[in-house]
Design a protein around this motif. Structure first.
Motif, PDB file in Angstrom:
ATOM      1  N   VAL A   1       0.862  -1.171   0.000  1.00  0.00           N
ATOM      2  CA  VAL A   1       0.000   0.000   0.000  1.00  0.00           C
ATOM      3  C   VAL A   1       0.901   1.224   0.000  1.00  0.00           C
ATOM      4  O   VAL A   1       1.973   1.212   0.595  1.00  0.00           O
ATOM      5  CB  VAL A   1      -0.914   0.015   1.250  1.00  0.00           C
ATOM      6  N   THR A   2       0.521   2.307  -0.650  1.00  0.00           N
ATOM      7  CA  THR A   2       1.345   3.497  -0.740  1.00  0.00           C
ATOM      8  C   THR A   2       0.685   4.661  -0.027  1.00  0.00           C
ATOM      9  O   THR A   2      -0.166   5.346  -0.588  1.00  0.00           O
ATOM     10  CB  THR A   2       1.602   3.880  -2.210  1.00  0.00           C
ATOM     11  N   PRO A   3       1.019   4.912   1.279  1.00  0.00           N
ATOM     12  CA  PRO A   3       0.374   5.976   2.038  1.00  0.00           C
ATOM     13  C   PRO A   3       0.802   7.379   1.599  1.00  0.00           C
ATOM     14  O   PRO A   3       0.034   8.305   1.679  1.00  0.00           O
ATOM     15  CB  PRO A   3       0.794   5.713   3.479  1.00  0.00           C
TER      16      PRO A   3
ATOM     17  N   LEU B   1       6.979   9.157  -0.353  1.00  0.00           N
ATOM     18  CA  LEU B   1       8.168   8.327  -0.130  1.00  0.00           C
ATOM     19  C   LEU B   1       7.905   7.163   0.812  1.00  0.00           C
ATOM     20  O   LEU B   1       8.710   6.237   0.880  1.00  0.00           O
ATOM     21  CB  LEU B   1       9.310   9.185   0.441  1.00  0.00           C
ATOM     22  N   GLU B   2       6.811   7.212   1.522  1.00  0.00           N
ATOM     23  CA  GLU B   2       6.541   6.153   2.494  1.00  0.00           C
ATOM     24  C   GLU B   2       5.862   4.958   1.820  1.00  0.00           C
ATOM     25  O   GLU B   2       5.021   5.117   0.941  1.00  0.00           O
ATOM     26  CB  GLU B   2       5.651   6.684   3.616  1.00  0.00           C
ATOM     27  N   ARG B   3       6.271   3.790   2.236  1.00  0.00           N
ATOM     28  CA  ARG B   3       5.691   2.548   1.719  1.00  0.00           C
ATOM     29  C   ARG B   3       5.309   1.664   2.907  1.00  0.00           C
ATOM     30  O   ARG B   3       5.885   1.753   3.983  1.00  0.00           O
ATOM     31  CB  ARG B   3       6.686   1.792   0.827  1.00  0.00           C
ATOM     32  N   ARG B   4       4.318   0.789   2.664  1.00  0.00           N
ATOM     33  CA  ARG B   4       3.946  -0.193   3.678  1.00  0.00           C
ATOM     34  C   ARG B   4       3.782  -1.545   3.000  1.00  0.00           C
ATOM     35  O   ARG B   4       3.111  -1.652   1.967  1.00  0.00           O
ATOM     36  CB  ARG B   4       2.639   0.180   4.363  1.00  0.00           C
ATOM     37  N   ILE B   5       4.409  -2.532   3.575  1.00  0.00           N
ATOM     38  CA  ILE B   5       4.272  -3.896   3.078  1.00  0.00           C
ATOM     39  C   ILE B   5       3.669  -4.740   4.189  1.00  0.00           C
ATOM     40  O   ILE B   5       4.183  -4.769   5.310  1.00  0.00           O
ATOM     41  CB  ILE B   5       5.636  -4.481   2.655  1.00  0.00           C
ATOM     42  N   ASP B   6       2.541  -5.394   3.891  1.00  0.00           N
ATOM     43  CA  ASP B   6       1.922  -6.324   4.840  1.00  0.00           C
ATOM     44  C   ASP B   6       2.447  -7.718   4.551  1.00  0.00           C
ATOM     45  O   ASP B   6       2.409  -8.185   3.406  1.00  0.00           O
ATOM     46  CB  ASP B   6       0.397  -6.299   4.706  1.00  0.00           C
ATOM     47  N   ILE B   7       2.969  -8.360   5.594  1.00  0.00           N
ATOM     48  CA  ILE B   7       3.632  -9.658   5.436  1.00  0.00           C
ATOM     49  C   ILE B   7       2.923 -10.705   6.290  1.00  0.00           C
ATOM     50  O   ILE B   7       2.672 -10.473   7.481  1.00  0.00           O
ATOM     51  CB  ILE B   7       5.112  -9.574   5.861  1.00  0.00           C
ATOM     52  N   ALA B   8       2.595 -11.834   5.674  1.00  0.00           N
ATOM     53  CA  ALA B   8       2.008 -12.968   6.408  1.00  0.00           C
ATOM     54  C   ALA B   8       2.971 -14.141   6.307  1.00  0.00           C
ATOM     55  O   ALA B   8       3.295 -14.606   5.217  1.00  0.00           O
ATOM     56  CB  ALA B   8       0.649 -13.343   5.817  1.00  0.00           C
TER      57      ALA B   8
ATOM     58  N   ILE C   1      11.467   5.228   0.885  1.00  0.00           N
ATOM     59  CA  ILE C   1      12.369   4.905  -0.224  1.00  0.00           C
ATOM     60  C   ILE C   1      13.097   6.177  -0.648  1.00  0.00           C
ATOM     61  O   ILE C   1      12.686   7.294  -0.319  1.00  0.00           O
ATOM     62  CB  ILE C   1      11.604   4.311  -1.427  1.00  0.00           C
ATOM     63  N   TYR C   2      14.197   5.997  -1.364  1.00  0.00           N
ATOM     64  CA  TYR C   2      14.918   7.143  -1.906  1.00  0.00           C
ATOM     65  C   TYR C   2      14.088   7.792  -3.010  1.00  0.00           C
ATOM     66  O   TYR C   2      13.439   7.098  -3.791  1.00  0.00           O
ATOM     67  CB  TYR C   2      16.266   6.705  -2.483  1.00  0.00           C
ATOM     68  N   PRO C   3      14.095   9.116  -3.095  1.00  0.00           N
ATOM     69  CA  PRO C   3      13.331   9.788  -4.153  1.00  0.00           C
ATOM     70  C   PRO C   3      14.027   9.676  -5.510  1.00  0.00           C
ATOM     71  O   PRO C   3      15.230   9.453  -5.582  1.00  0.00           O
ATOM     72  CB  PRO C   3      13.310  11.245  -3.687  1.00  0.00           C
ATOM     73  N   GLU C   4      13.250   9.818  -6.551  1.00  0.00           N
ATOM     74  CA  GLU C   4      13.833   9.950  -7.885  1.00  0.00           C
ATOM     75  C   GLU C   4      14.418  11.352  -7.995  1.00  0.00           C
ATOM     76  O   GLU C   4      13.773  12.337  -7.634  1.00  0.00           O
ATOM     77  CB  GLU C   4      12.775   9.731  -8.961  1.00  0.00           C
ATOM     78  N   VAL C   5      15.632  11.447  -8.484  1.00  0.00           N
ATOM     79  CA  VAL C   5      16.307  12.746  -8.584  1.00  0.00           C
ATOM     80  C   VAL C   5      16.561  13.076 -10.043  1.00  0.00           C
ATOM     81  O   VAL C   5      17.264  12.344 -10.744  1.00  0.00           O
ATOM     82  CB  VAL C   5      17.650  12.747  -7.813  1.00  0.00           C
TER      83      VAL C   5
END
Length: 434
Positions: A6-8, A11-18, A111-115
Motif C-alpha cells: 500500500v502506498t500511504p 516516499l513512504e511505503r507499507r508492506i503487509d507480510i504474512a 524509499i529514496y526519491p527519484e532525482v
C-alpha cells in the motif's frame, strides 16, 4: 506467505507480510537442533543435553530469531522484487488480526526519491578573482609582525596599542564587587580585553597617575549582576610599555621557519601559502553558490529517516567537540532536533550530488586525488611525509577523494550555469573588509 503493498505517501511505503506458522516451527526446530550440538549445561556433556531441556531453555530465543529471519527475508524479497531502494530502517510491527496458521506484520519504510537534475542555465554564479602580488605579501607580513610584537618601557602617556600595568578597584553601591579588584593587572589598550570605556579612562594617563571614574556596564554584559549597572572605578597606572614591531630581517625570517634567514625566500613562501589560501577560499565561495543552485533547480522530498540519522550524527559531533573543549556533555543536553535544518540540507545535497556524479561520470580519478594530496602537502615542512600519511590508510584517501568529487561537481555546474568572474580585494576575500 502473502504480501501486498500500500502506498500511504510520496516516499513512504507499507508492506503487509504474512508468514506461515508451519514454516516458523520448522525453522525453530532446526535452530534448536543446531544449538543442541554446542549448548552447555551442568550435569550434561556438550552436545548431550536432551532436546526437551534445550527447547525449554532456548526455545524463546530460537523462536524470536526464526520469526525475525522470516520477516526480514520476506521484506527483502519484496523490496528486491519491486526494485525499491529503502532509506533507513523499516518499522515492523505485528498486526492484531491474523489469518489462522500465519503471523502477520506491517513494514513501514521510506524509499529514496527519484532525482532529476533541473536546468542550470538560468543560475547565476559569481566567481571571485584575485592575483596575489607584493601588496598582499606585504600585508600578510605586517600581520605576522604584529603577532610578534614586543613591548618596551615608555616614559609618556598611555596610548592605543600600548601595554599598561594597573591596580584597580571597582565598587557598586559602595561595595567592591566580585572580580572588581586587581593589582599589577596588564592589558593592551585597543586589544579588546577590557571594555571600551575602561580603556578610554586609562588612555592619556602616565605612570604613577591615578584616576576615579564612573562606568556603566553594557545591558548584555556576561555577569548578570553587573549588566546595565553603573559602578565606580579607582585606577592607578603603574607602567606604560610601547609596542615594538620586529624588522623584516634574517632573524624574523628564521623565526618563521626559513633556516638560512633569506628574506626573499620568506616572501616566496608567504606568497605560495597565500596563493593556496586564496584558491581555497575562492573554491569555497563558488561551491556554496553551486550547492544553492543545485537545490534551487532540483526540488526533491527527502526521506525523514535519513534526516533523523544525519541530525543524530551532527549532535554526536557537537558532543565530541564540546568534550574536546573540556566540557562535560552529560551536563549539556545536545538535542538532535537543533540540527534538523542543517541535516535536511546535507541529505538533500547528498542525494542530488550522488545522482549528478553517477549520471555525468564525475568520480574522482586517481591522478586528481594525487594532485590534491600533493597540493595540500606543500604547506608542510616535509610534503612527502603527508603524502605517505594519506596513502597509508584507505579512510584518509577517501576524504581526499570526496573533496575531488565536490570539485568535479563545482566545475561541471559552473560550466552549465551563467558563471562570471568578479575582481575582489584581498580583505574582501579574507573576510577583513570593514
Amino acid at each position: 506467505m502473502e504480501q501486498n503493498q500500500v502506498t500511504p505517501s510520496a516516499l513512504e511505503r507499507r508492506i503487509d507480510i504474512a508468514v506461515s506458522l508451519a514454516d516458523i516451527e520448522k525453522e525453530v526446530d532446526a535452530r534448536l537442533k543446531r544449538m543442541a550440538r554446542t549448548v552447555k549445561m551442568p550435569g550434561f556433556r556438550p552436545g548431550k543435553v536432551p532436546m526437551k531441556i534445550v527447547a525449554q531453555t532456548h526455545g524463546g530465543q530460537a523462536r524470536g530469531e526464526a520469526v525475525g529471519a522470516a520477516v526480514e527475508k520476506a521484506f527483502g524479497d519484496k523490496v528486491r522484487e519491486q526494485n525499491l531502494r529503502v532509506a533507513g530502517y523499516p518499522n515492523i510491527e505485528p498486526k492484531d488480526a491474523a489469518t489462522e496458521g500465519t503471523l502477520e506484520f506491517s513494514a513501514v519504510f521510506e524509499i529514496y526519491p527519484e532525482v532529476a537534475i533541473g536546468d542550470l542555465a538560468g543560475q547565476q554564479i559569481e566567481r571571485p578573482t584575485l592575483v596575489v602580488g607584493d601588496a598582499e605579501v606585504d600585508k600578510t607580513l605586517d600581520v605576522l609582525r604584529k603577532q610578534r610584537t614586543s613591548f618596551t618601557a615608555a616614559d609618556r602617556a598611555a596610548a592605543e596599542g600600548d601595554r599598561v600595568v594597573i591596580d584597580f578597584t571597582g565598587r557598586k553601591d559602595g561595595e567592591v564587587f566580585q572580580g572588581g579588584q586587581a593589582e599589577d593587572f596588564p592589558f593592551v589598550i585597543g586589544a579588546g580585553a577590557m571594555l571600551k570605556d575602561f580603556e578610554t579612562a586609562v588612555t592619556g594617563l602616565t605612570a604613577g597617575e591615578s584616576k576615579t571614574f564612573d562606568m556603566t556596564f553594557p545591558d548584555d554584559y556576561h555577569a548578570a549582576e553587573l549588566a546595565g549597572k553603573t559602578v565606580q572605578f579607582e585606577i592607578k597606572l603603574k607602567q606604560v610599555e610601547g609596542p615594538v614591531l620586529p624588522e623584516i630581517d634574517a632573524d624574523f625570517a628564521r623565526s618563521l621557519g626559513v633556516a638560512d634567514g633569506d628574506v626573499a625566500k620568506l616572501r616566496e613562501e608567504v606568497k605560495g601559502n597565500l596563493e593556496r589560501e586564496v584558491k581555497r577560499r575562492i573554491q569555497a565561495k563558488v561551491k556554496e553558490q553551486v550547492m544553492n543552485a543545485l537545490i534551487a533547480v532540483t526540488p526533491i522530498e527527502v526521506p525523514k529517516a535519513l534526516v533523523q540519522g544525519e541530525s543524530q550524527q551532527l549532535a554526536e559531533n557537537a558532543r565530541r567537540d564540546l568534550e574536546m573543549r573540556g566540557m562535560k556533555t552529560k551536563d549539556i543536553p545536545v538535542d538532535p532536533s537543533w540540527f534538523t535544518e542543517q541535516a535536511e540540507r546535507r541529505v538533500r545535497l547528498g542525494l542530488i550530488m550522488a545522482e549528478l556524479v553517477k549520471a555525468n561520470e564525475l568520480h574522482a580519478k586517481p591522478e586528481q586525488v594525487r594532485t590534491l594530496v600533493e597540493e595540500m602537502a606543500q604547506s608542510y615542512e616535509d610534503p612527502s611525509e603527508l603524502v605517505r600519511w594519506y596513502y597509508a590508510q584507505p579512510e584518509r584517501l577517501a576524504q581526499a577523494e570526496a573533496v575531488v568529487i565536490e570539485d568535479n561537481v563545482v566545475a561541471w555546474v559552473s560550466e552549465k550555469a551563467q558563471t562570471t568572474d568578479k575582481d575582489v580585494t584581498f580583505d574582501e576575500l579574507m573576510g577583513n573588509a570593514a
